[in-house]
Scaffold this motif. Structure first.
Motif, short mmCIF file in Angstrom:
data_model
loop_
_atom_site.label_atom_id
_atom_site.label_comp_id
_atom_site.label_asym_id
_atom_site.label_seq_id
_atom_site.Cartn_x
_atom_site.Cartn_y
_atom_site.Cartn_z
N ARG A 150 -12.18 -23.95 13.65
CA ARG A 150 -11.01 -23.54 12.86
C ARG A 150 -9.72 -23.50 13.68
NH1 ARG A 150 -13.50 -18.79 8.87
NH2 ARG A 150 -14.83 -20.22 7.67
N GLY A 151 -9.79 -23.92 14.93
CA GLY A 151 -8.58 -24.05 15.73
C GLY A 151 -8.19 -22.85 16.55
N HIS A 152 -9.07 -21.86 16.67
CA HIS A 152 -8.78 -20.71 17.53
C HIS A 152 -9.13 -21.03 18.98
CE1 HIS A 152 -8.09 -18.09 14.11
NE2 HIS A 152 -9.27 -18.42 13.59
N GLU A 153 -8.40 -20.45 19.91
CA GLU A 153 -8.82 -20.47 21.31
C GLU A 153 -9.92 -19.43 21.48
OE1 GLU A 153 -5.97 -20.76 24.66
OE2 GLU A 153 -4.46 -20.48 23.08
N VAL A 154 -10.93 -19.74 22.28
CA VAL A 154 -12.04 -18.82 22.48
C VAL A 154 -12.37 -18.69 23.96
CG1 VAL A 154 -14.50 -18.39 22.06
CG2 VAL A 154 -13.06 -19.28 20.22
N VAL A 155 -12.43 -17.44 24.43
CA VAL A 155 -12.95 -17.13 25.76
C VAL A 155 -14.32 -16.51 25.54
CG1 VAL A 155 -12.59 -15.89 27.91
CG2 VAL A 155 -10.61 -16.67 26.57
N ASN A 156 -15.35 -17.20 25.95
CA ASN A 156 -16.72 -16.75 25.78
C ASN A 156 -17.14 -15.97 27.03
OD1 ASN A 156 -19.47 -16.43 25.40
ND2 ASN A 156 -19.95 -18.60 25.27
N VAL A 157 -17.39 -14.67 26.85
CA VAL A 157 -17.81 -13.80 27.96
C VAL A 157 -19.28 -13.45 27.75
CG1 VAL A 157 -17.47 -11.59 29.12
CG2 VAL A 157 -15.49 -12.86 28.25
N ASP A 158 -20.13 -13.90 28.64
CA ASP A 158 -21.57 -13.68 28.48
C ASP A 158 -22.22 -13.56 29.85
OD1 ASP A 158 -24.48 -14.14 27.85
OD2 ASP A 158 -23.65 -14.48 25.85
N ALA A 159 -23.14 -12.62 29.99
CA ALA A 159 -23.84 -12.43 31.26
C ALA A 159 -24.99 -13.41 31.44
CB ALA A 159 -24.39 -11.00 31.34
N LEU A 160 -25.33 -14.14 30.38
CA LEU A 160 -26.46 -15.08 30.38
C LEU A 160 -27.77 -14.39 30.75
CD1 LEU A 160 -24.88 -18.34 31.89
CD2 LEU A 160 -25.08 -17.63 29.48
N THR A 161 -28.05 -13.31 30.03
CA THR A 161 -29.34 -12.64 30.17
C THR A 161 -30.40 -13.47 29.44
OG1 THR A 161 -28.87 -11.29 28.22
CG2 THR A 161 -28.29 -10.37 30.37
N TYR A 162 -31.61 -12.93 29.33
CA TYR A 162 -32.75 -13.72 28.86
C TYR A 162 -32.55 -14.33 27.47
CZ TYR A 162 -34.30 -10.36 25.38
OH TYR A 162 -34.37 -9.57 24.26
N ALA A 163 -31.77 -13.66 26.59
CA ALA A 163 -31.64 -14.13 25.21
C ALA A 163 -30.45 -15.07 25.01
CB ALA A 163 -31.52 -12.94 24.26
N ALA A 164 -29.70 -15.34 26.06
CA ALA A 164 -28.53 -16.22 25.95
C ALA A 164 -28.90 -17.65 26.31
CB ALA A 164 -27.41 -15.72 26.86
N CYS A 165 -28.15 -18.59 25.77
CA CYS A 165 -28.41 -20.00 26.06
C CYS A 165 -27.12 -20.78 25.82
CB CYS A 165 -29.52 -20.53 25.15
SG CYS A 165 -29.92 -22.27 25.40
N LEU A 166 -26.61 -21.41 26.86
CA LEU A 166 -25.36 -22.16 26.73
C LEU A 166 -25.51 -23.40 25.86
CD1 LEU A 166 -23.80 -21.83 30.30
CD2 LEU A 166 -22.98 -20.81 28.17
N ASP A 167 -26.75 -23.84 25.63
CA ASP A 167 -26.96 -24.93 24.68
C ASP A 167 -26.49 -24.55 23.28
OD1 ASP A 167 -28.06 -26.43 26.68
OD2 ASP A 167 -30.14 -26.14 26.07
N ASN A 168 -26.43 -23.25 23.00
CA ASN A 168 -26.00 -22.78 21.68
C ASN A 168 -24.54 -23.15 21.39
OD1 ASN A 168 -28.48 -21.56 21.94
ND2 ASN A 168 -27.77 -19.48 21.55
N VAL A 169 -23.75 -23.35 22.43
CA VAL A 169 -22.32 -23.64 22.24
C VAL A 169 -21.94 -25.01 22.79
CG1 VAL A 169 -21.56 -21.24 22.10
CG2 VAL A 169 -21.77 -22.33 24.35
N VAL A 170 -22.92 -25.88 22.95
CA VAL A 170 -22.64 -27.17 23.57
C VAL A 170 -21.64 -27.99 22.75
CG1 VAL A 170 -24.58 -28.41 22.49
CG2 VAL A 170 -23.73 -29.13 24.74
N GLU A 171 -21.66 -27.83 21.43
CA GLU A 171 -20.73 -28.61 20.60
C GLU A 171 -19.29 -28.15 20.74
OE1 GLU A 171 -20.84 -26.98 16.11
OE2 GLU A 171 -22.82 -27.49 16.88
N ALA A 172 -19.09 -26.93 21.27
CA ALA A 172 -17.74 -26.41 21.47
C ALA A 172 -17.29 -26.51 22.92
CB ALA A 172 -17.66 -24.95 21.02
N ALA A 173 -18.22 -26.72 23.83
CA ALA A 173 -17.93 -26.58 25.26
C ALA A 173 -16.91 -27.58 25.79
CB ALA A 173 -19.23 -26.70 26.06
N ASP A 174 -16.81 -28.75 25.19
CA ASP A 174 -15.86 -29.76 25.66
C ASP A 174 -14.47 -29.62 25.04
OD1 ASP A 174 -17.72 -30.93 27.33
OD2 ASP A 174 -18.43 -32.33 25.79
N SER A 175 -14.32 -28.66 24.15
CA SER A 175 -13.02 -28.47 23.50
C SER A 175 -12.02 -27.85 24.47
CB SER A 175 -13.17 -27.55 22.28
OG SER A 175 -11.89 -27.19 21.78
#
Length: 349
Positions: free
Chosen positions: A23-48
């Protein structure tokens, strides 16, 4: 709008990140990457060019101060939390540290930025919580959680979330921090971490394993498709009234046993067994300690004030979810190797 989203590599947080970027917002993703996190979840946004990532634990107040000073967000969407009830029964300390102390750190980092920026009226701190803080409902379908329902948490998880909700309200009343709160019903959909009920049933069915149903399966939940939830959260941060809370529900109540039978019927159609039904694998197991009987949300406030309603029925959402898991086996297979996933947790008394 520049959004700082905590827990943006988790299940609900990643849905918010993907939708906000779209939707055109800037996003700063803050995550500790604990066991339940996965950067694959945001791969479609990561190159934006609108996306940036900070691997930071919300328990680290100094690092949070650095992130806020560097990025200067217009709004905060605080989703980072330990959220699995069974894990909270086995190890409550992490839930206290992350959900309570972490939220305190977030509030203080946000307040510092807000004050140093001249207390702008447009700033928002949106705290995302759960309907589990309200406790357990009777079976009467006429009784639902409203925003005025007294808190009555029954597990270490829900108690820690209730505590964080109270902190957010206190920071608004004491310091004037412009806050918003939302309490949601059970989420489901793509990228749901494979220790929760729906992915467990799908994955175990495909593996020919027992499909565990706690107790007699009569516990009732209100199921909310995660992409509907993300849509509601963005609407609240854009149009919600400061200091107000909004309950977000899926308007899809069913018992756990009904839910499991529905999933089995979908997999029967999508990937039939040589004989019989996946429902033949249903196995009733010892119930979770303090298992709440029923959750159900009255969504009238968000419907009347903001015009929001869920767009996905539980039947359609489950079909989309099953199809996603069938098509994304590589995603969930590697997560099964993480600590505790696939084990029965939360049986200590």
């Amino acid at each position: 709008m520049k959004l700082l989203v905590t827990g943006g590599a988790g299940f609900i947080g990643s849905a918010v990140v993907r939708l906000a970027i779209a939707r055109g917002h800037e996003v700063v993703n803050v995550d500790a990457l604990t066991y339940a996190a996965c950067l694959d979840n945001v791969v479609e946004a990561a190159d934006s060019p609108l996306y940036s990532f900070e691997q930071v634990d919300i328990r680290d107040h100094a690092e949070l101060d650095r992130v806020f000073a560097r990025h200067k967000p217009d709004a905060v969407m605080h989703l980072a939390a330990e959220s699995h009830v069974d894990r909270s029964i086995d190890g409550p300390a992490e839930f206290i540290e992350t959900n309570i102390i972490g939220t305190f750190n977030m509030l203080e980092a946000a307040r510092k930025l807000w004050v140093e920026s001249g207390t702008p009226d447009a700033f928002r701190f949106h705290h995302i919580s759960t309907d589990e803080v309200f406790g357990s409902l009777p079976a009467d379908p006429g009784v639902q959680f409203t925003e005025d329902t007294p808190y009555d948490p029954r597990s270490p998880y829900s108690a820690s979330k209730a505590s964080s909700d109270h902190l957010v309200r206190a920071w608004h009343e004491t310091y004037g921090l412009p806050v918003l709160l939302t309490n949601c019903s059970n989420n489901y959909g793509p990228y749901h971490f494979p220790e929760k009920l729906i992915p467990v049933i799908i994955i175990n069915a495909l593996a020919g394993k027992p499909l565990p149903v706690y107790g007699d399966g009569s516990n009732i939940r209100d199921w909310l498709f995660v992409e509907d939830h993300a849509d509601a959260l963005l609407l609240v941060i854009e149009k919600g009234e400061v200091g107000r809370s909004y309950n977000i529900g899926g308007e899809n109540e069913c018992t756990n046993l009904e839910l499991v039978h529905t999933i089995c019927a979908i997999i029967d159609r999508r990937r039939p067994k040589p004989r019989g039904s996946y429902a033949d694998q249903i196995t009733h197991v010892i119930d979770r300690p303090g298992h709440d009987a029923r959750y159900a949300i009255d969504p009238n406030r968000i419907r009347k004030e903001l015009g929001w309603r869920p767009s996905v029925t539980v039947e359609a959402g489950l079909v989309r979810t099953v199809d996603w898991y069938l098509e994304n086996e590589a995603w969930w297979r590697k997560l099964l190797e993480r600590h505790g996933v696939g084990e029965r947790l939360g049986v200590r008394v």
